[in-house]
Enzyme design. Structure first.
Site, PDB file in Angstrom:
ATOM      1  N   SER A   7       0.842  -1.197   0.000  1.00  0.00           N
ATOM      2  CA  SER A   7       0.000   0.000   0.000  1.00  0.00           C
ATOM      3  C   SER A   7       0.877   1.246   0.000  1.00  0.00           C
ATOM      4  O   SER A   7       1.644   1.486   0.933  1.00  0.00           O
ATOM      5  CB  SER A   7      -0.902   0.003   1.234  1.00  0.00           C
ATOM      6  OG  SER A   7      -1.568   1.234   1.314  1.00  0.00           O
ATOM      7  N   HIS A  32      -1.256  -1.192  -4.279  1.00  0.00           N
ATOM      8  CA  HIS A  32      -2.529  -0.782  -3.682  1.00  0.00           C
ATOM      9  C   HIS A  32      -2.484   0.724  -3.428  1.00  0.00           C
ATOM     10  O   HIS A  32      -1.565   1.234  -2.792  1.00  0.00           O
ATOM     11  CB  HIS A  32      -2.723  -1.555  -2.379  1.00  0.00           C
ATOM     12  CG  HIS A  32      -4.022  -1.310  -1.696  1.00  0.00           C
ATOM     13  ND1 HIS A  32      -5.190  -1.941  -2.074  1.00  0.00           N
ATOM     14  CD2 HIS A  32      -4.354  -0.514  -0.651  1.00  0.00           C
ATOM     15  CE1 HIS A  32      -6.174  -1.543  -1.283  1.00  0.00           C
ATOM     16  NE2 HIS A  32      -5.697  -0.664  -0.411  1.00  0.00           N
ATOM     17  N   ASP A  34      -4.560   3.944  -1.990  1.00  0.00           N
ATOM     18  CA  ASP A  34      -5.689   4.384  -1.171  1.00  0.00           C
ATOM     19  C   ASP A  34      -6.061   5.822  -1.484  1.00  0.00           C
ATOM     20  O   ASP A  34      -5.247   6.729  -1.287  1.00  0.00           O
ATOM     21  CB  ASP A  34      -5.311   4.304   0.317  1.00  0.00           C
ATOM     22  CG  ASP A  34      -5.150   2.875   0.791  1.00  0.00           C
ATOM     23  OD1 ASP A  34      -6.091   2.094   0.628  1.00  0.00           O
ATOM     24  OD2 ASP A  34      -4.070   2.548   1.327  1.00  0.00           O
ATOM     25  N   MET A  36      -8.529   8.755  -0.333  1.00  0.00           N
ATOM     26  CA  MET A  36      -9.396   9.127   0.805  1.00  0.00           C
ATOM     27  C   MET A  36      -9.853  10.572   0.657  1.00  0.00           C
ATOM     28  O   MET A  36      -9.084  11.404   0.173  1.00  0.00           O
ATOM     29  CB  MET A  36      -8.631   9.001   2.114  1.00  0.00           C
ATOM     30  CG  MET A  36      -7.991   7.655   2.352  1.00  0.00           C
ATOM     31  SD  MET A  36      -7.050   7.708   3.886  1.00  0.00           S
ATOM     32  CE  MET A  36      -6.362   6.049   3.891  1.00  0.00           C
ATOM     33  N   HIS A  65      -8.163   1.746  -4.235  1.00  0.00           N
ATOM     34  CA  HIS A  65      -9.150   1.534  -3.165  1.00  0.00           C
ATOM     35  C   HIS A  65      -9.774   2.885  -2.824  1.00  0.00           C
ATOM     36  O   HIS A  65      -9.129   3.738  -2.232  1.00  0.00           O
ATOM     37  CB  HIS A  65      -8.403   0.919  -1.960  1.00  0.00           C
ATOM     38  CG  HIS A  65      -9.218   0.749  -0.734  1.00  0.00           C
ATOM     39  ND1 HIS A  65      -8.651   0.467   0.501  1.00  0.00           N
ATOM     40  CD2 HIS A  65     -10.553   0.795  -0.514  1.00  0.00           C
ATOM     41  CE1 HIS A  65      -9.603   0.361   1.411  1.00  0.00           C
ATOM     42  NE2 HIS A  65     -10.766   0.568   0.819  1.00  0.00           N
ATOM     43  N   MET A  67     -11.857   5.265  -0.796  1.00  0.00           N
ATOM     44  CA  MET A  67     -12.499   5.498   0.506  1.00  0.00           C
ATOM     45  C   MET A  67     -13.079   6.904   0.475  1.00  0.00           C
ATOM     46  O   MET A  67     -12.574   7.826   1.132  1.00  0.00           O
ATOM     47  CB  MET A  67     -11.462   5.353   1.621  1.00  0.00           C
ATOM     48  CG  MET A  67     -11.178   3.911   1.966  1.00  0.00           C
ATOM     49  SD  MET A  67      -9.668   3.749   2.912  1.00  0.00           S
ATOM     50  CE  MET A  67      -8.499   3.718   1.571  1.00  0.00           C
ATOM     51  N   MET A 136     -11.974  -5.446   4.918  1.00  0.00           N
ATOM     52  CA  MET A 136     -11.159  -4.527   5.716  1.00  0.00           C
ATOM     53  C   MET A 136     -10.875  -5.190   7.059  1.00  0.00           C
ATOM     54  O   MET A 136     -11.805  -5.611   7.762  1.00  0.00           O
ATOM     55  CB  MET A 136     -11.899  -3.201   5.947  1.00  0.00           C
ATOM     56  CG  MET A 136     -11.997  -2.281   4.741  1.00  0.00           C
ATOM     57  SD  MET A 136     -10.422  -1.882   3.938  1.00  0.00           S
ATOM     58  CE  MET A 136      -9.484  -1.122   5.284  1.00  0.00           C
ATOM     59  N   GLY A 141      -8.858   4.246   6.951  1.00  0.00           N
ATOM     60  CA  GLY A 141      -8.483   5.645   7.152  1.00  0.00           C
ATOM     61  C   GLY A 141      -7.006   5.852   7.432  1.00  0.00           C
ATOM     62  O   GLY A 141      -6.457   6.883   7.081  1.00  0.00           O
ATOM     63  N   PHE A 142      -6.376   4.864   8.048  1.00  0.00           N
ATOM     64  CA  PHE A 142      -4.976   5.059   8.432  1.00  0.00           C
ATOM     65  C   PHE A 142      -4.163   3.781   8.281  1.00  0.00           C
ATOM     66  O   PHE A 142      -4.705   2.686   8.431  1.00  0.00           O
ATOM     67  CB  PHE A 142      -4.891   5.512   9.899  1.00  0.00           C
ATOM     68  CG  PHE A 142      -5.663   6.773  10.162  1.00  0.00           C
ATOM     69  CD1 PHE A 142      -5.094   8.016   9.913  1.00  0.00           C
ATOM     70  CD2 PHE A 142      -6.977   6.718  10.609  1.00  0.00           C
ATOM     71  CE1 PHE A 142      -5.820   9.183  10.130  1.00  0.00           C
ATOM     72  CE2 PHE A 142      -7.717   7.877  10.822  1.00  0.00           C
ATOM     73  CZ  PHE A 142      -7.128   9.110  10.576  1.00  0.00           C
ATOM     74  N   GLY A 143      -2.873   3.986   7.992  1.00  0.00           N
ATOM     75  CA  GLY A 143      -1.958   2.851   8.000  1.00  0.00           C
ATOM     76  C   GLY A 143      -1.507   2.599   9.430  1.00  0.00           C
ATOM     77  O   GLY A 143      -1.764   3.406  10.329  1.00  0.00           O
ATOM     78  N   GLY A 144      -0.866   1.458   9.634  1.00  0.00           N
ATOM     79  CA  GLY A 144      -0.241   1.180  10.922  1.00  0.00           C
ATOM     80  C   GLY A 144      -1.164   0.786  12.056  1.00  0.00           C
ATOM     81  O   GLY A 144      -0.778   0.816  13.215  1.00  0.00           O
ATOM     82  N   ASP A 174      -6.970  -6.056   4.046  1.00  0.00           N
ATOM     83  CA  ASP A 174      -6.312  -4.752   4.095  1.00  0.00           C
ATOM     84  C   ASP A 174      -6.374  -4.194   5.519  1.00  0.00           C
ATOM     85  O   ASP A 174      -7.451  -3.911   6.034  1.00  0.00           O
ATOM     86  CB  ASP A 174      -7.035  -3.810   3.106  1.00  0.00           C
ATOM     87  CG  ASP A 174      -6.374  -2.455   2.989  1.00  0.00           C
ATOM     88  OD1 ASP A 174      -5.277  -2.259   3.542  1.00  0.00           O
ATOM     89  OD2 ASP A 174      -6.977  -1.572   2.331  1.00  0.00           O
ATOM     90  N   GLY A 175      -5.186  -4.057   6.102  1.00  0.00           N
ATOM     91  CA  GLY A 175      -5.087  -3.436   7.421  1.00  0.00           C
ATOM     92  C   GLY A 175      -4.427  -4.346   8.442  1.00  0.00           C
ATOM     93  O   GLY A 175      -4.925  -5.439   8.721  1.00  0.00           O
ATOM     94  N   GLY A 196       0.996  -2.135   4.095  1.00  0.00           N
ATOM     95  CA  GLY A 196       1.582  -0.801   4.010  1.00  0.00           C
ATOM     96  C   GLY A 196       2.803  -0.688   4.896  1.00  0.00           C
ATOM     97  O   GLY A 196       3.939  -0.821   4.453  1.00  0.00           O
ATOM     98  N   SER A 197       2.552  -0.490   6.188  1.00  0.00           N
ATOM     99  CA  SER A 197       3.669  -0.249   7.115  1.00  0.00           C
ATOM    100  C   SER A 197       4.597  -1.450   7.250  1.00  0.00           C
ATOM    101  O   SER A 197       5.749  -1.285   7.640  1.00  0.00           O
ATOM    102  CB  SER A 197       3.134   0.183   8.482  1.00  0.00           C
ATOM    103  OG  SER A 197       2.098  -0.658   8.887  1.00  0.00           O
TER     104      SER A 197
HETATM  105  C1  DX5 Z   1      -6.281   1.791   5.511  1.00  0.00           C
HETATM  106  C2  DX5 Z   1      -5.861   1.538   4.103  1.00  0.00           C
HETATM  107  C3  DX5 Z   1      -4.752   0.571   3.968  1.00  0.00           C
HETATM  108  C4  DX5 Z   1      -3.473   0.957   4.664  1.00  0.00           C
HETATM  109  C5  DX5 Z   1      -2.954  -0.305   5.300  1.00  0.00           C
HETATM  110  O1  DX5 Z   1      -7.483   2.439   5.550  1.00  0.00           O
HETATM  111  O2  DX5 Z   1      -6.940   1.046   3.329  1.00  0.00           O
HETATM  112  O3  DX5 Z   1      -4.515   0.193   2.623  1.00  0.00           O
HETATM  113  O4  DX5 Z   1      -2.482   1.494   3.832  1.00  0.00           O
HETATM  114  O5  DX5 Z   1      -1.850  -0.010   6.072  1.00  0.00           O
HETATM  115  P1  DX5 Z   1      -1.193  -1.062   7.054  1.00  0.00           P
HETATM  116  O6  DX5 Z   1      -0.764  -2.234   6.240  1.00  0.00           O
HETATM  117  O7  DX5 Z   1      -0.048  -0.308   7.643  1.00  0.00           O
HETATM  118  O8  DX5 Z   1      -2.223  -1.447   8.082  1.00  0.00           O
HETATM  119 ZN    ZN Z   2      -6.542   0.197   1.313  1.00  0.00          ZN
END
Ligand code: DX5
Ligand code: ZN
Length: 220
Positions: A7, A32, A34, A36, A65, A67, A136, A141-144, A174-175, A196-197
């Site tokens: 991501s 991927h 995102d 938003m 993706h 959002m 999901m 909304g957020f990574g990590g 995802d997540g 992502g992270s």
């Molecule tokens: C969150 C995003 C994800 C995000 C995942 O809302 O849809 O794609 O980048 O990040 P990680 O892998 O760090 O949870």
């Molecule tokens: Zn995503």
């Protein structure tokens, strides 16, 4: 086949081209992305100009993706910027069936995403029409964020639904996905792992290799 979709949200945006280059060279086939809008989710990420710029420097499959509260308004522009697949949230589409058909008409792969609290029966009458279900595994909304354990059962239930209908639909998660829980989600039925992270940062190549090793072991 199971595959990894890093991501881009967790990439270093000041060196985006370089970041994409490294993961593509390491064998990644799907990116991927995102998008938003600060309304459907409490964050704003990137949009058309950035996707367009990334398209110039990468041949990866662009898995976008969305959002956003009104995905119908931007589907065509996102396609024009170089998306290969678009995933919309069931929670944002009043006429989900129509939105799916519109994405297909543009010649793109189509996915439907479900928030953790959304039941899978919203897929009952549309699953035959889509290429991918996105479960999901955090609130978007957020990574990590941390993986929500209850989602393992939801992945299994979705895989059971596909099996009952004789469908080979991809299930994306995802997540909070990392090499630590990759085996668990694959065994539950996931085929596309967004990360992502756990990919971006130092040692991207090593982290990608770690995922690939788990995918290989699952194949044995
Ligand atoms: C969150 C995003 C994800 C995000 C995942 O809302 O849809 O794609 O980048 O990040 P990680 O892998 O760090 O949870
Ligand atoms: Zn995503």
């Amino acid at each position: 086949m199971v595959q990894l979709a890093p991501s881009v949200l967790s990439a270093d945006f000041s060196r985006l081209g370089e970041e994409l280059n490294v993961i593509e060279k390491a064998g990644v086939k799907m990116l991927h992305i995102d998008v938003m809008d600060g309304t459907f989710v409490p964050n704003i990420s990137l949009g058309m100009p950035v996707i367009q710029s990334m398209r110039k420097v990468s041949n990866m499959f662009f898995d976008v993706h969305l959002m956003v509260s009104n995905p119908d308004n931007i589907i065509e522009s996102i396609a024009k910027c170089g998306a290969d697949g678009i995933t919309v949230h069931a929670e944002t589409c009043t006429h989900l069936h129509r939105t799916i058909q519109n994405i297909k008409k543009l010649g793109l792969k189509v996915g439907v995403a479900l928030n953790p609290a959304t039941p899978i029966n919203v897929l009952d009458y549309i699953i035959q029409d889509i290429d991918m279900v996105l479960i999901m595994t955090v609130n978007p909304g957020f990574g990590g964020q941390s993986y929500i354990e209850k989602m393992t059962q939801k992945i299994k239930d979705t895989r059971d639904m596909c099996n009952r209908l004789g469908l080979n639909t991809d299930i994306q998660v995802d997540g909070g996905i990392s090499p630590k829980n990759a085996k668990e989600v694959i065994e539950a039925g996931a085929t596309v792992l967004v990360a992502g992270s756990s990919v971006f940062g130092e040692n991207k190549e090593e982290r990608i290799k770690e995922f690939c090793k788990i995918f290989e072991e699952g194949r044995k």
